[in-house]
Motif scaffolding. Structure first.
Motif, PDB file in Angstrom:
ATOM      1  N   SER A   1       0.594  -1.719   0.002  1.00 42.24           N
ATOM      2  CA  SER A   1       0.311   0.436   0.290  1.00 42.24           C
ATOM      3  C   SER A   1       0.460   1.263   0.306  1.00 42.24           C
ATOM      4  CB  SER A   1      -1.135  -0.433   1.217  1.00 42.24           C
ATOM      5  OG  SER A   1      -0.424  -0.192   2.188  1.00 42.24           O
ATOM      6  N   LYS A   2       2.199   1.681   0.236  1.00 43.85           N
ATOM      7  CA  LYS A   2       3.150   2.214   0.974  1.00 43.85           C
ATOM      8  C   LYS A   2       4.439   2.194   0.016  1.00 43.85           C
ATOM      9  CE  LYS A   2       1.998   3.796   5.218  1.00 43.85           C
ATOM     10  NZ  LYS A   2       2.089   4.515   6.360  1.00 43.85           N
ATOM     11  N   ARG A   3       4.498   2.975  -1.172  1.00 46.94           N
ATOM     12  CA  ARG A   3       5.409   3.109  -1.829  1.00 46.94           C
ATOM     13  C   ARG A   3       6.994   3.253  -1.342  1.00 46.94           C
ATOM     14  NH1 ARG A   3       5.242   5.011  -6.979  1.00 46.94           N
ATOM     15  NH2 ARG A   3       6.893   6.224  -6.990  1.00 46.94           N
ATOM     16  N   VAL A   4       6.903   3.901   1.016  1.00 44.51           N
ATOM     17  CA  VAL A   4       7.789   3.174   1.100  1.00 44.51           C
ATOM     18  C   VAL A   4       7.379   2.398   2.566  1.00 44.51           C
ATOM     19  CG1 VAL A   4      10.104   4.404   2.063  1.00 44.51           C
ATOM     20  CG2 VAL A   4       9.503   4.850   0.339  1.00 44.51           C
ATOM     21  N   PRO A   5       8.122   1.297   2.633  1.00 49.21           N
ATOM     22  CA  PRO A   5       7.791   0.592   4.206  1.00 49.21           C
ATOM     23  C   PRO A   5       7.691   2.138   5.375  1.00 49.21           C
ATOM     24  CG  PRO A   5       9.011  -0.217   2.842  1.00 49.21           C
ATOM     25  CD  PRO A   5       8.792   0.493   2.222  1.00 49.21           C
ATOM     26  N   GLY A   6       6.924   2.437   5.549  1.00 49.22           N
ATOM     27  CA  GLY A   6       6.730   2.851   6.967  1.00 49.22           C
ATOM     28  C   GLY A   6       7.604   2.819   8.319  1.00 49.22           C
TER      29      GLY A   6
ATOM     30  N   THR B   1      16.434  11.555  -1.829  1.00 49.38           N
ATOM     31  CA  THR B   1      15.080  11.296  -1.254  1.00 49.38           C
ATOM     32  C   THR B   1      14.766   9.960  -1.849  1.00 49.38           C
ATOM     33  OG1 THR B   1      14.405  13.155  -1.630  1.00 49.38           O
ATOM     34  CG2 THR B   1      12.524  12.025  -0.233  1.00 49.38           C
ATOM     35  N   LEU B   2      14.713   8.888  -0.895  1.00 48.76           N
ATOM     36  CA  LEU B   2      13.863   7.776  -1.065  1.00 48.76           C
ATOM     37  C   LEU B   2      12.423   7.477  -1.488  1.00 48.76           C
ATOM     38  CD1 LEU B   2      14.183   4.411  -1.078  1.00 48.76           C
ATOM     39  CD2 LEU B   2      13.343   4.422   1.083  1.00 48.76           C
ATOM     40  N   LYS B   3      12.159   7.432  -2.838  1.00 44.39           N
ATOM     41  CA  LYS B   3      10.420   7.558  -3.075  1.00 44.39           C
ATOM     42  C   LYS B   3      10.398   5.886  -3.470  1.00 44.39           C
ATOM     43  CE  LYS B   3      10.578  11.658  -4.875  1.00 44.39           C
ATOM     44  NZ  LYS B   3       9.808  12.934  -3.871  1.00 44.39           N
ATOM     45  N   GLN B   4      11.027   5.131  -3.506  1.00 39.88           N
ATOM     46  CA  GLN B   4       9.684   3.804  -3.395  1.00 39.88           C
ATOM     47  C   GLN B   4      11.082   2.384  -3.149  1.00 39.88           C
ATOM     48  OE1 GLN B   4       7.983   2.691  -7.497  1.00 39.88           O
ATOM     49  NE2 GLN B   4       6.666   1.556  -6.421  1.00 39.88           N
ATOM     50  N   PHE B   5      10.443   1.823  -2.870  1.00 44.66           N
ATOM     51  CA  PHE B   5      11.127   0.370  -2.170  1.00 44.66           C
ATOM     52  C   PHE B   5      10.149  -0.364  -2.394  1.00 44.66           C
ATOM     53  CE2 PHE B   5      12.437  -2.395   0.967  1.00 44.66           C
ATOM     54  CZ  PHE B   5      14.007  -2.915   0.503  1.00 44.66           C
ATOM     55  N   TRP B   6      11.253  -1.377  -3.178  1.00 44.06           N
ATOM     56  CA  TRP B   6      10.233  -2.575  -2.975  1.00 44.06           C
ATOM     57  C   TRP B   6      10.999  -4.171  -3.546  1.00 44.06           C
ATOM     58  CZ3 TRP B   6      11.803   0.568  -7.175  1.00 44.06           C
ATOM     59  CH2 TRP B   6      11.797  -0.358  -8.244  1.00 44.06           C
ATOM     60  N   ILE B   7      10.648  -5.551  -3.460  1.00 44.41           N
ATOM     61  CA  ILE B   7      11.143  -6.262  -3.684  1.00 44.41           C
ATOM     62  C   ILE B   7      10.267  -7.552  -4.778  1.00 44.41           C
ATOM     63  CG2 ILE B   7      11.492  -8.604  -2.110  1.00 44.41           C
ATOM     64  CD1 ILE B   7      11.580  -7.106   0.507  1.00 44.41           C
ATOM     65  N   GLU B   8      11.404  -7.930  -5.556  1.00 40.69           N
ATOM     66  CA  GLU B   8      11.127  -9.311  -6.423  1.00 40.69           C
ATOM     67  C   GLU B   8      11.923  -9.917  -5.987  1.00 40.69           C
ATOM     68  OE1 GLU B   8      13.059  -7.563 -10.041  1.00 40.69           O
ATOM     69  OE2 GLU B   8      12.000  -5.195 -10.095  1.00 40.69           O
ATOM     70  N   SER B   9      10.381 -11.763  -6.176  1.00 49.72           N
ATOM     71  CA  SER B   9      10.519 -12.997  -6.197  1.00 49.72           C
ATOM     72  C   SER B   9      10.353 -13.394  -7.261  1.00 49.72           C
ATOM     73  CB  SER B   9      10.015 -13.063  -4.753  1.00 49.72           C
ATOM     74  OG  SER B   9      10.245 -14.589  -4.235  1.00 49.72           O
ATOM     75  N   LEU B  10      11.241 -14.533  -7.592  1.00 51.68           N
ATOM     76  CA  LEU B  10      10.514 -16.021  -7.981  1.00 51.68           C
ATOM     77  C   LEU B  10       8.762 -16.431  -7.674  1.00 51.68           C
ATOM     78  CD1 LEU B  10      14.244 -17.911  -8.884  1.00 51.68           C
ATOM     79  CD2 LEU B  10      12.948 -16.148 -10.034  1.00 51.68           C
TER      80      LEU B  10
ATOM     81  N   ALA C   1      15.129  -0.591  -5.533  1.00 53.66           N
ATOM     82  CA  ALA C   1      15.290   1.228  -4.614  1.00 53.66           C
ATOM     83  C   ALA C   1      14.725   2.180  -4.875  1.00 53.66           C
ATOM     84  CB  ALA C   1      16.118   1.082  -3.272  1.00 53.66           C
ATOM     85  N   ARG C   2      14.136   2.376  -5.573  1.00 51.48           N
ATOM     86  CA  ARG C   2      14.374   4.129  -6.537  1.00 51.48           C
ATOM     87  C   ARG C   2      14.633   5.590  -5.502  1.00 51.48           C
ATOM     88  NH1 ARG C   2       9.645   3.684  -8.769  1.00 51.48           N
ATOM     89  NH2 ARG C   2      10.679   2.402 -10.105  1.00 51.48           N
TER      90      ARG C   2
END
Length: 237
Positions: free
Chosen positions: A24-29, A189-198, A226-227
């Motif tokens: 739900s969030k672009r960067v984990p709270g 500034t960290l704009k987005q953080f996500w994880i990619e997985s098989l 990370a963006r």
């Protein structure tokens, strides 16, 4: 007796007050910092500067861990840690060696190797982990001396199985310690953080249980992403 699901949702401590929708969030709270591993610190600093236009400042060494770092603030209570082997700690081996655990010497180029979240009390988290029979190490005290001589102190809790760094470790900063993001080099500034997985579905379930609101995407390989925005625009790590 709490269920494993109830326990893991509690693992975020007071930070998690209500159920979260994963992604739900672009960067984990709860995100505290992300670690960019490299085989040589100066090379890592140059790599980040070339991409962002900002040069990270030397942070210090981790005695007994075999590593040294440089820091770059990414906003309020969030930062990038460039971490590499400390050539002066050649004798550091075994479970205490972050060099071995993160496989830093094996990295052909800098890459995100793990990340940290702040759970509140590390001691309370460790006790809940123990009661739930979740294997973890900690709270483990850590410290390093800044170039100005001031000491930074913290405690960490590390899961025995972190999915190769995809699952975070937990950190509680010392009461008298200024968070590194406050006086680390500014400009990004960290704009987005996500994880990619098989296997994104399986990973999403683990994060749901932990109460960590991070986005998980399907990818050709398992990796952290990370963006970041800086003077040179937007860049992805």
């Amino acid at each position: 007796m709490k269920t494993r699901r109830e326990f893991l949702v509690m693992a975020g401590g007071a930070t998690v007050l209500a159920p979260r929708i994963i992604g739900s969030k672009r960067v984990p709270g709860m995100l505290d910092h992300i670690l960019l591993g490299c085989s040589d610190l100066e090379r890592g600093i140059a790599f980040v500067e070339a991409k962002t236009g900002v040069k990270a400042a030397f942070g210090g060494v981790h005695p007994g861990r075999g590593t040294q770092n440089a820091l770059l603030s990414l906003g309020e209570r969030q930062y990038l840690e460039i971490i590499a082997p400390d050539p002066k700690q050649t004798g550091t081996v075994g479970s205490q060696s972050s060099v071995e655990r993160l496989k830093l010497r094996e990295l052909a180029e800098p890459k995100l190797v793990t990340w940290a979240v702040h759970p509140g009390s590390a001691a309370e988290l460790a006790e809940r982990l123990k009661r739930a029979s979740v294997v973890a190490e900690g709270p483990t005290p850590g410290s390093r001396k800044r170039p100005d001589g001031r000491m930074l102190e913290w405690k960490t809790v590390n899961l025995a199985e972190d999915e190769g760094g995809l699952l975070p470790f937990f950190i509680e900063w010392g009461a008298g310690t200024v968070h590194p993001s406050v006086d680390a080099t500014k400009g990004c500034t960290l704009k987005q953080f996500w994880i990619e997985s098989l296997e994104p579905e399986k990973l999403v379930k683990k994060f749901e249980l932990m109460g960590v609101d991070v986005e998980v995407r399907s990818g050709k390989s398992a990796r952290l992403r990370a963006r970041i925005t800086g003077p040179k625009g937007e860049v992805e790590l």
